[in-house]
Design an enzyme around this catalytic site. Structure first.
Site, mmCIF file in Angstrom:
data_model
loop_
_atom_site.group_PDB
_atom_site.id
_atom_site.type_symbol
_atom_site.label_atom_id
_atom_site.label_comp_id
_atom_site.label_asym_id
_atom_site.label_seq_id
_atom_site.Cartn_x
_atom_site.Cartn_y
_atom_site.Cartn_z
ATOM 1 N N ARG A 59 0.788 -1.206 0.000
ATOM 2 C CA ARG A 59 0.000 0.000 0.000
ATOM 3 C C ARG A 59 0.829 1.268 0.000
ATOM 4 O O ARG A 59 0.608 2.177 -0.779
ATOM 5 C CB ARG A 59 -0.826 0.121 1.293
ATOM 6 C CG ARG A 59 -2.155 -0.439 1.275
ATOM 7 C CD ARG A 59 -2.459 -0.935 2.677
ATOM 8 N NE ARG A 59 -1.517 -1.979 3.026
ATOM 9 C CZ ARG A 59 -1.654 -3.224 2.630
ATOM 10 N NH1 ARG A 59 -2.658 -3.590 1.940
ATOM 11 N NH2 ARG A 59 -0.746 -4.131 2.945
ATOM 12 N N THR A 60 1.755 1.344 0.935
ATOM 13 C CA THR A 60 2.443 2.615 1.135
ATOM 14 C C THR A 60 3.227 2.985 -0.120
ATOM 15 O O THR A 60 3.126 4.104 -0.625
ATOM 16 C CB THR A 60 3.357 2.549 2.365
ATOM 17 O OG1 THR A 60 2.573 2.157 3.481
ATOM 18 C CG2 THR A 60 4.000 3.887 2.647
ATOM 19 N N LYS A 89 24.146 -0.221 8.341
ATOM 20 C CA LYS A 89 24.567 0.542 9.504
ATOM 21 C C LYS A 89 24.217 2.000 9.253
ATOM 22 O O LYS A 89 24.032 2.413 8.118
ATOM 23 C CB LYS A 89 26.085 0.400 9.688
ATOM 24 C CG LYS A 89 26.516 -1.016 10.053
ATOM 25 C CD LYS A 89 26.923 -1.104 11.515
ATOM 26 C CE LYS A 89 27.028 -2.537 11.989
ATOM 27 N NZ LYS A 89 28.267 -3.171 11.575
ATOM 28 N N ARG A 110 11.410 3.893 3.584
ATOM 29 C CA ARG A 110 11.005 2.945 4.634
ATOM 30 C C ARG A 110 12.242 2.167 5.048
ATOM 31 O O ARG A 110 12.961 1.621 4.210
ATOM 32 C CB ARG A 110 9.923 1.999 4.145
ATOM 33 C CG ARG A 110 9.681 0.867 5.137
ATOM 34 C CD ARG A 110 8.450 0.085 4.850
ATOM 35 N NE ARG A 110 7.261 0.868 5.106
ATOM 36 C CZ ARG A 110 6.021 0.356 5.062
ATOM 37 N NH1 ARG A 110 5.848 -0.919 4.768
ATOM 38 N NH2 ARG A 110 4.974 1.117 5.320
ATOM 39 N N HIS A 138 5.169 6.245 11.478
ATOM 40 C CA HIS A 138 4.681 6.079 10.108
ATOM 41 C C HIS A 138 3.671 7.211 9.899
ATOM 42 O O HIS A 138 2.460 7.006 9.861
ATOM 43 C CB HIS A 138 4.022 4.704 9.982
ATOM 44 C CG HIS A 138 3.674 4.298 8.590
ATOM 45 N ND1 HIS A 138 3.794 5.127 7.494
ATOM 46 C CD2 HIS A 138 3.201 3.121 8.100
ATOM 47 C CE1 HIS A 138 3.408 4.465 6.408
ATOM 48 N NE2 HIS A 138 3.036 3.250 6.752
HETATM 49 C C1 NCD Z 1 1.826 -0.745 8.427
HETATM 50 C C2 NCD Z 1 3.306 -0.533 8.602
HETATM 51 O O1 NCD Z 1 4.079 -0.759 7.653
HETATM 52 O O2 NCD Z 1 3.677 -0.102 9.668
HETATM 53 N N1 NCD Z 1 1.509 -1.019 7.095
HETATM 54 C C3 NCD Z 1 1.157 0.037 6.292
HETATM 55 O O3 NCD Z 1 1.973 0.844 5.915
HETATM 56 N N2 NCD Z 1 -0.135 0.180 5.998
HETATM 57 C C4 NCD Z 1 1.247 -1.722 9.359
HETATM 58 C C5 NCD Z 1 1.845 -3.083 9.462
HETATM 59 O O4 NCD Z 1 2.793 -3.444 8.753
HETATM 60 O O5 NCD Z 1 1.318 -3.849 10.284
#
Ligand code: NCD
Length: 311
Positions: A59-60, A89, A110, A138
């Site tokens: 999704r993200t 690191k 991420r 997040h």
């Molecule tokens: C979440 C995350 O990556 O923190 N996912 C997301 O981005 N919708 C939640 C999860 O991974 O449980």
């Protein structure tokens, strides 16, 4: 905080301003409307987004990339950045970011380490968007979560919200709590196994802000009073000891039995992906808001890109 001061998006603490949030939500509404009628302006033509993901995501990453493309921009991506360097690191990340920021206009990052987004921001010449830093934050998820509350319930205050599941490692919970503290009459119910309770630093912030909260391991305790169930996945990848994960993974399941106890106008949210904590039998209930919530992410991310990319 004035708009032009928002360079990076690292934490929801940068958004503790009701006017800023209202503007963001209004922009998201407008973009959604224009998208639906095919009248989106290509305001980011010529701009490039890099998505740099050291942890899995569907999704993200896709919603950021789709948001960028819909606004006329282009995207370059590495979805398994951790495979390019076996020992990640602190020192390698700033170098990577320094290089990438010379090529693009915004970086969506991420990473598995808490604090990595901050480190990246210090090395970057372009805005960094934190798309999850370990068990830290997040922020864009929390913004779309708050937007979803507004759209679904018509308000973001005077709510009884149960945060359910992995409150220790769940970064979406941590980011969302920061935002909920803006609304003094919110009541928060922290539902988790004893091993996965919310870290003390968040509880002391709740106290400092005068926010009512209760901790329990019993999902059913206040279920019939809740306006919102915010359900989370037990974060398997954060456990040092997988036997511990196995023990805790089935702690809570929202199913038809739980639905029966829930108010008629309550909603069930989940940042997704779900494992088994929300049963598929719940999906057809009008209170199941999680797919609408995911869709809202597209528009919030478009609004954020519009806000932070220099034109
Ligand atoms: C979440 C995350 O990556 O923190 N996912 C997301 O981005 N919708 C939640 C999860 O991974 O449980």
């Amino acid at each position: 905080m004035a708009h032009h001061q928002l360079k990076h998006v690292l934490s929801t603490k940068q958004f503790l301003n009701k006017r800023l949030l209202a503007n963001l939500f209004r922009t998201a509404d407008e973009l959604a409307r224009k998208d639906k009628t095919g009248r989106l302006h290509k305001i980011l033509t010529g701009k490039i987004l890099a998505s740099v993901f050291y942890e899995p995501s569907t999704r993200t990453r896709f919603s950021f990339e789709a948001a960028m493309l819909k606004l006329g921009g282009t995207v370059i991506t590495t979805e398994s950045a951790s495979h390019f360097s076996s020992v990640i690191k602190g020192e390698s990340l700033p170098d990577t970011i320094k290089i990438i920021s010379g090529y693009v206009d915004v970086i969506v990052l991420r990473h598995h380490e808490e604090g990595s987004a901050q480190i990246a921001a210090e090395a970057s010449s372009v805005p960094i968007i934190n798309a999850g830093d370990g068990s830290g934050e997040h922020p864009t998820q929390a913004l779309l979560d708050l937007y979803t509350l507004k759209k679904e319930l018509g308000r973001t205050d005077k709510l009884k919200i149960a945060l359910i599941g992995d409150l220790l490692y769940g970064r979406t919970i941590h980011s969302l709590l920061n935002l909920l503290m803006l609304y003094k009459n919110t009541k928060i119910y922290l539902v988790s196994p004893p091993q996965l309770r919310l870290p003390a630093k968040y509880k002391s912030q709740l106290k400092q802000n005068g926010i009512y909260f209760e901790e329990t391991s019993d999902l059913y305790k206040n279920l019939d009073e809740m306006d919102v169930l915010y359900v989370t996945r037990i974060q398997k990848e954060r456990f040092g000891n997988l036997r511990q994960y196995e023990k805790l993974k089935g702690s809570y399941v929202i199913n038809k039995v739980a639905l029966k106890r829930l108010k008629r106008h309550a909603i069930i949210m989940h940042p997704l992906p779900r494992v088994k904590e929300v049963a598929a039998e719940v999906d057809d209930d009008p209170r199941a808001a999680y797919f609408r919530q995911a869709r809202n992410g597209l528009y919030i991310r478009m609004a954020l890109l519009d806000l932070i990319i220099k034109k």
